[in-house]
Design an enzyme around this catalytic site. Structure first.
Site, PDB file in Angstrom:
ATOM      1  N   GLY B  70      46.361  71.574  96.458  1.00 21.46           N
ATOM      2  CA  GLY B  70      47.302  71.795  97.551  1.00 21.46           C
ATOM      3  C   GLY B  70      47.729  73.250  97.613  1.00 21.46           C
ATOM      4  N   HIS B 200      45.878  64.304  93.976  1.00 19.06           N
ATOM      5  CA  HIS B 200      46.583  63.686  92.842  1.00 19.06           C
ATOM      6  C   HIS B 200      47.989  63.220  93.219  1.00 19.06           C
ATOM      7  CE1 HIS B 200      49.322  67.027  91.444  1.00 19.06           C
ATOM      8  NE2 HIS B 200      48.579  67.656  92.331  1.00 19.06           N
ATOM      9  N   THR B 236      30.325  76.137  95.100  1.00 21.41           N
ATOM     10  CA  THR B 236      29.724  74.815  94.943  1.00 21.41           C
ATOM     11  C   THR B 236      30.825  73.770  94.824  1.00 21.41           C
ATOM     12  OG1 THR B 236      27.772  75.764  93.939  1.00 21.41           O
ATOM     13  CG2 THR B 236      28.175  73.439  93.497  1.00 21.41           C
ATOM     14  N   CYS B 323      61.199  76.601  88.585  1.00 24.19           N
ATOM     15  CA  CYS B 323      62.288  77.536  88.286  1.00 24.19           C
ATOM     16  C   CYS B 323      63.260  76.888  87.317  1.00 24.19           C
ATOM     17  CB  CYS B 323      63.094  77.858  89.535  1.00 24.19           C
ATOM     18  SG  CYS B 323      62.396  79.167  90.494  1.00 24.19           S
TER      19      CYS B 323
END
Lengths: 107, 398
Positions: B70, B200, B236, B323
């Site tokens: 992402g 995921h 690839t 953070c």
């Protein structure tokens, strides 16, 4: 040696925009689009890749399609190609491809 | 009992997904660009996955580009659009709710001469479309707004913001990593030009993400090289991960209503129990939020303390962004929502997935109040915030 010619105001049947796509996408996309066109139809291919100035006229000669010319804008080129004949052609010189099985592989 | 309540961090790989990936880790090792059958089979597997992912978000197959994550999808969107359209304008709008992959891309672009406006949310973490509208200039080329916040769960009004972007002829990107596979996401309905996702987050493998790029959108590749992904993303392909992403997409598409209902029940029960504890604030939007997402600020103690003590009991949760957990800073997202720094330090996030059970939630509800009680006994602020710089206790009302 240059087979390039400049044209203006050509009305295409189909436009494909591959601006910012690098070599050899101009030839792969051209191959893919020409397979879809009917004989006599005109493709407009937009690309900013200057190697296309040499490659596309050459590709047309090799494949029996008609290179109508190129129109230059400040940011990219507009190539015009008319589909001719029904020759089997290879998109990249030296790389032969099996028909159909490979269709859709460029996306 | 081991309870994994950090599904916004990642999800376990589903058995069906694992099984589908296996052949591509072993005998089906071909390079998808190779023209012999071994390569053709690999390419066909990728194209099938592309169809499955496209179906999940209602896109055309040609509009889906696979990425490694992402974060890569977000980097690609921000940098690829900024570079491709910089001669139209050099202004970009993002929000304070964004993930670091969007924020840091924007900061990097600032260094290269782009200007960036960071739009602030309201106290529920909602970005108001009119605030986006106000930020637009003649130079604006891109608006990027997160679809759903992994930190506070709030779902943003992307459809309305995309409409504004369209009216002003500005490209619209949304980071939908936390939402795809958790709520229905339809690119046509949202009206966005680009949308990032990651496998995921819906029980697919790590190492596979994708970006939706609306047909006709010019973008400069992040990775140059071969003709993979239509020349838009060279390298690839990670065939097993892409195959896994496809299968996970197909399964979650089928099971989404059921999954949402399941995690919503668990979330609601947890919230009900936790909110009985004194001086605990629910963060994010009360209704318009991810169904499996519960986030709180617990006053007088720190998120990290709770997290470690919960972990000792086998309950795995998060304290918010990187953070918070790695740099021990107050979360910038919570601060931007107007939550005072000393309260934001008590941030804790529970996120549920399809594997969680009500029994686990009940177990957490037995343990969590005791942990808070224990930590508060040890806290120098056990009797309240008196003596702290910020003074008063409660979350500021904006």
């Amino acid at each position: 040696m240059s087979k390039i010619k400049f044209v203006e105001n050509i009305k295409p049947d189909v436009t494909t925009d591959i601006v910012y796509m690098m070599c050899p996408m101009h030839l792969l996309k051209l191959d893919e689009m020409m397979r879809e066109l009917e004989e006599g139809q005109i493709l407009e291919l937009l690309t900013d890749y200057d190697g296309a100035l040499e490659d596309i006229p050459e590709w047309c000669e090799k494949t029996g399609n008609e290179f109508l010319g190129v129109d230059e804008t400040p940011d990219y080129f507009k190539f015009y190609i008319r589909k001719r004949g029904d020759k089997k052609f290879c998109p990249v010189p030296g790389q032969s491809k099996t028909e159909d099985k490979n269709k859709g592989d460029k996306e | 009992m081991e309870c994994y309540f950090d599904n916004v961090a990642t999800n376990p790989l589903r058995e069906e997904v694992y099984e589908a990936m296996l052949p591509y880790l072993k005998e089906e090792f071909g390079n998808p660009l190779s023209v012999y059958p071994l390569g053709i089979r690999a390419r066909e597997a990728i194209e099938k996955a592309r169809e499955q992912v496209a179906t999940l978000v209602n896109a055309k197959t040609t509009e889906i580009v696979f990425t490694s994550s992402g974060a890569e999808a977000n980097n690609f969107a921000l940098r690829g659009i900024a570079f491709a359209h910089q001669y139209t304008g050099k202004h970009i709008i993002v929000t304070r709710m964004e993930h670091h992959s969007v924020l840091n891309s924007a900061r990097f672009l600032e260094k290269l001469g782009f200007t960036v406006t960071y739009v602030t949310p309201d106290k529920h973490g909602v970005i108001h479309p009119e605030d986006i509208k106000k930020a637009i200039t003649d130079e604006t080329i891109l608006i990027s707004v997160i679809h759903a916040s992994p930190e506070v769960g709030t779902i943003e009004p992307i459809k309305e913001i995309a409409q504004i972007a369209k009216e002003h002829n500005i490209i619209m990107h949304t980071d939908a990593v936390a939402s795809v596979g958790n709520i229905p996401v339809d690119v046509k309905d949202l009206g966005v030009d680009l949308l990032s996702m990651a496998a995921h987050q819906f029980n697919g493998p790590k190492g596979a993400g994708a970006i939706y790029i609306k047909e006709g959108t010019r973008i400069i590749p992040l990775i140059f090289g071969g003709i993979q992904e239509g020349g838009r993303r060279a390298g690839t392909e990670n065939v097993p991960a892409i195959v896994g992403m496809g299968v996970a997409a197909e399964l979650v598409k089928k099971e989404l209503p059921e999954k949402m209902e399941h995690v919503r029940k668990l979330r609601d029960r947890l919230v009900e129990g936790v909110m009985k504890i004194e001086n605990v604030h629910f963060t994010g939007h009360p209704e318009n939020r991810l169904p499996g997402h519960a986030s709180f600020c617990v006053e007088f103690i720190e998120g990290e303390g709770m997290l470690l003590m919960l972990a000792a009991k086998g309950i795995y949760v998060a304290s918010g962004s990187a953070c918070t957990s790695k740099a021990l800073k107050a979360s910038p997202v919570l601060l931007s929502m107007g939550i005072p720094s000393h309260v934001a330090h008590g941030s804790i996030v529970f996120t549920f997935g399809r594997e969680n059970t009500m029994e686990q939630v009940e177990y957490a509800l037995e343990e969590f109040p005791q942990i808070i009680k224990r930590l508060r006994e040890l806290s120098p602020y056990a009797k309240g915030w008196e003596g702290t710089e910020e003074g008063g206790s409660c979350i500021q009302k904006k």
